[in-house]
Write a protein that holds these residues in place. Structure first.
Motif, PDB file in Angstrom:
ATOM      1  N   PRO A 231      38.008 -35.232  23.405  1.00 18.89           N
ATOM      2  CA  PRO A 231      38.532 -34.824  22.097  1.00 18.89           C
ATOM      3  C   PRO A 231      40.037 -35.022  21.953  1.00 18.89           C
ATOM      4  CG  PRO A 231      36.924 -33.238  22.859  1.00 18.89           C
ATOM      5  CD  PRO A 231      37.130 -34.195  23.988  1.00 18.89           C
ATOM      6  N   ILE A 232      40.815 -34.738  23.014  1.00 23.52           N
ATOM      7  CA  ILE A 232      42.261 -34.911  22.903  1.00 23.52           C
ATOM      8  C   ILE A 232      42.612 -36.383  22.717  1.00 23.52           C
ATOM      9  CG2 ILE A 232      42.566 -35.025  25.406  1.00 23.52           C
ATOM     10  CD1 ILE A 232      45.025 -33.624  22.748  1.00 23.52           C
ATOM     11  N   ALA A 233      41.863 -37.271  23.382  1.00 19.17           N
ATOM     12  CA  ALA A 233      42.104 -38.700  23.211  1.00 19.17           C
ATOM     13  C   ALA A 233      41.796 -39.128  21.788  1.00 19.17           C
ATOM     14  CB  ALA A 233      41.271 -39.498  24.206  1.00 19.17           C
ATOM     15  N   GLN A 234      40.757 -38.536  21.193  1.00 23.33           N
ATOM     16  CA  GLN A 234      40.395 -38.880  19.824  1.00 23.33           C
ATOM     17  C   GLN A 234      41.519 -38.544  18.860  1.00 23.33           C
ATOM     18  OE1 GLN A 234      37.377 -40.536  18.970  1.00 23.33           O
ATOM     19  NE2 GLN A 234      38.757 -40.882  17.255  1.00 23.33           N
ATOM     20  N   ALA A 235      42.251 -37.472  19.137  1.00 26.66           N
ATOM     21  CA  ALA A 235      43.376 -37.105  18.277  1.00 26.66           C
ATOM     22  C   ALA A 235      44.478 -38.159  18.324  1.00 26.66           C
ATOM     23  CB  ALA A 235      43.932 -35.740  18.702  1.00 26.66           C
ATOM     24  N   PHE A 236      44.766 -38.663  19.519  1.00 25.82           N
ATOM     25  CA  PHE A 236      45.781 -39.716  19.644  1.00 25.82           C
ATOM     26  C   PHE A 236      45.304 -41.011  18.992  1.00 25.82           C
ATOM     27  CE2 PHE A 236      47.023 -36.951  23.197  1.00 25.82           C
ATOM     28  CZ  PHE A 236      48.370 -36.786  22.898  1.00 25.82           C
ATOM     29  N   ILE A 237      44.032 -41.342  19.172  1.00 29.14           N
ATOM     30  CA  ILE A 237      43.470 -42.543  18.545  1.00 29.14           C
ATOM     31  C   ILE A 237      43.604 -42.457  17.032  1.00 29.14           C
ATOM     32  CG2 ILE A 237      41.271 -43.712  18.074  1.00 29.14           C
ATOM     33  CD1 ILE A 237      40.509 -43.062  21.019  1.00 29.14           C
ATOM     34  N   HIS A 238      43.276 -41.302  16.490  1.00 27.83           N
ATOM     35  CA  HIS A 238      43.344 -41.120  15.038  1.00 27.83           C
ATOM     36  C   HIS A 238      44.776 -41.305  14.530  1.00 27.83           C
ATOM     37  CE1 HIS A 238      42.331 -39.575  11.072  1.00 27.83           C
ATOM     38  NE2 HIS A 238      43.370 -38.754  11.160  1.00 27.83           N
ATOM     39  N   GLN A 239      45.740 -40.813  15.273  1.00 27.78           N
ATOM     40  CA  GLN A 239      47.121 -40.869  14.799  1.00 27.78           C
ATOM     41  C   GLN A 239      47.806 -42.211  15.060  1.00 27.78           C
ATOM     42  OE1 GLN A 239      49.489 -37.468  15.440  1.00 27.78           O
ATOM     43  NE2 GLN A 239      51.434 -38.497  15.012  1.00 27.78           N
ATOM     44  N   TYR A 240      47.490 -42.855  16.190  1.00 32.55           N
ATOM     45  CA  TYR A 240      48.319 -43.980  16.640  1.00 32.55           C
ATOM     46  C   TYR A 240      47.635 -45.340  16.636  1.00 32.55           C
ATOM     47  CZ  TYR A 240      51.858 -40.650  18.131  1.00 32.55           C
ATOM     48  OH  TYR A 240      52.820 -39.665  18.153  1.00 32.55           O
ATOM     49  N   TRP A 241      46.331 -45.398  16.405  1.00 30.18           N
ATOM     50  CA  TRP A 241      45.673 -46.705  16.348  1.00 30.18           C
ATOM     51  C   TRP A 241      45.397 -47.125  14.917  1.00 30.18           C
ATOM     52  CZ3 TRP A 241      41.234 -46.932  20.554  1.00 30.18           C
ATOM     53  CH2 TRP A 241      41.813 -46.915  21.828  1.00 30.18           C
ATOM     54  N   PRO A 242      45.584 -48.387  14.564  1.00 30.43           N
ATOM     55  CA  PRO A 242      46.158 -49.431  15.406  1.00 30.43           C
ATOM     56  C   PRO A 242      47.654 -49.212  15.626  1.00 30.43           C
ATOM     57  CG  PRO A 242      45.804 -50.274  13.187  1.00 30.43           C
ATOM     58  CD  PRO A 242      45.216 -48.893  13.217  1.00 30.43           C
ATOM     59  N   GLY A 243      48.117 -49.557  16.816  1.00 29.67           N
ATOM     60  CA  GLY A 243      49.519 -49.369  17.131  1.00 29.67           C
ATOM     61  C   GLY A 243      49.804 -49.533  18.603  1.00 29.67           C
ATOM     62  N   PRO A 244      51.070 -49.308  19.011  1.00 33.82           N
ATOM     63  CA  PRO A 244      51.500 -49.618  20.379  1.00 33.82           C
ATOM     64  C   PRO A 244      51.246 -48.501  21.387  1.00 33.82           C
ATOM     65  CG  PRO A 244      53.401 -48.988  19.076  1.00 33.82           C
ATOM     66  CD  PRO A 244      52.214 -48.961  18.140  1.00 33.82           C
TER      67      PRO A 244
END
Length: 215
Positions: free
Chosen positions: A91-104
């Protein structure tokens, strides 16, 4: 294999301006055929191959003179391909994916068993979706997932332009897709989401401070 044992003549490597008709499909076809190509991303130019082709992945190590102890990340075109390359998404990874993908932002996640051992020598795999439409179009047309790392010999400065990548890897890659200078000119940030504690393994365009504030 050393830098003199290139599989192709130097002039076999074709530079493909991204706006040429058919350039994206030609680059993708080379990857599907098991060849190495160079694609643009939002960070640097990357040498790429089919992520599920062990022989092609081994060729990346040979081309870069890269030790097998250094895993190769996977770039995706779309979120829908994520579960093809990872076992699950915490779940924590999903939060980063939602905010930063697509991106660096590259995220280390549990590796899917269908990936070849050549991708990494452990249970993790580094994954991201780049914010570059040409790169994503090539990845999508090549099957959705490419093994990609910086287009240079290990220890060299990474390539920020297609011509630089071609000069560094001519004779190893069959096609170089040219989408102009890489906007960031720096490798992506890497965040380890495989354990109980988040770890920034490499700081890049996204700072560790900004990442660790996301919960």
């Amino acid at each position: 294999m050393n830098s003199l044992q290139r599989p192709y003549p130097l002039d076999h490597t074709q530079l493909l301006p991204a706006n040429w008709p058919g350039a994206i499909m030609q680059a993708a076809a080379e990857a599907r055929s098991g060849n190495l190509i160079v694609i643009p991303t939002d960070t640097l130019y990357g040498v790429a191959c089919d992520a599920f082709n062990p022989e092609a992945v081994r060729a990346i190590y040979a081309a870069k003179q890269r030790p097998y102890s250094k895993p190769i990340p996977i770039l995706l075109a779309d979120h829908s391909d994520l579960l093809r390359v990872v076992r699950h998404v915490p779940p924590i990874a999903q939060a980063f994916i939602h905010q930063y993908w697509p991106g660096p932002l590259t995220i280390l996640l549990p590796k899917h068993p269908d990936l070849p051992d050549e991708i990494s020598n452990n249970d993790g795999v580094a994954v991201r979706i780049p914010n570059n439409e040409v790169g994503r179009a090539i990845i999508r047309a090549a099957g959705g997932a490419l093994a990609v790392t910086s287009a240079n010999l290990t220890g060299q400065e990474p390539a920020e332009t297609a011509v630089d990548a071609q000069n560094k890897l001519a004779g190893w890659v069959t096609a170089v897709a040219d989408d102009g200078p890489a906007p960031h000119g720096a490798a992506s940030t890497i965040l380890d989401c495989t354990g109980y504690e988040l770890k920034v393994l490499r700081e890049g365009p996204i700072s560790a401070q900004s990442l660790l504030g996301v919960k």
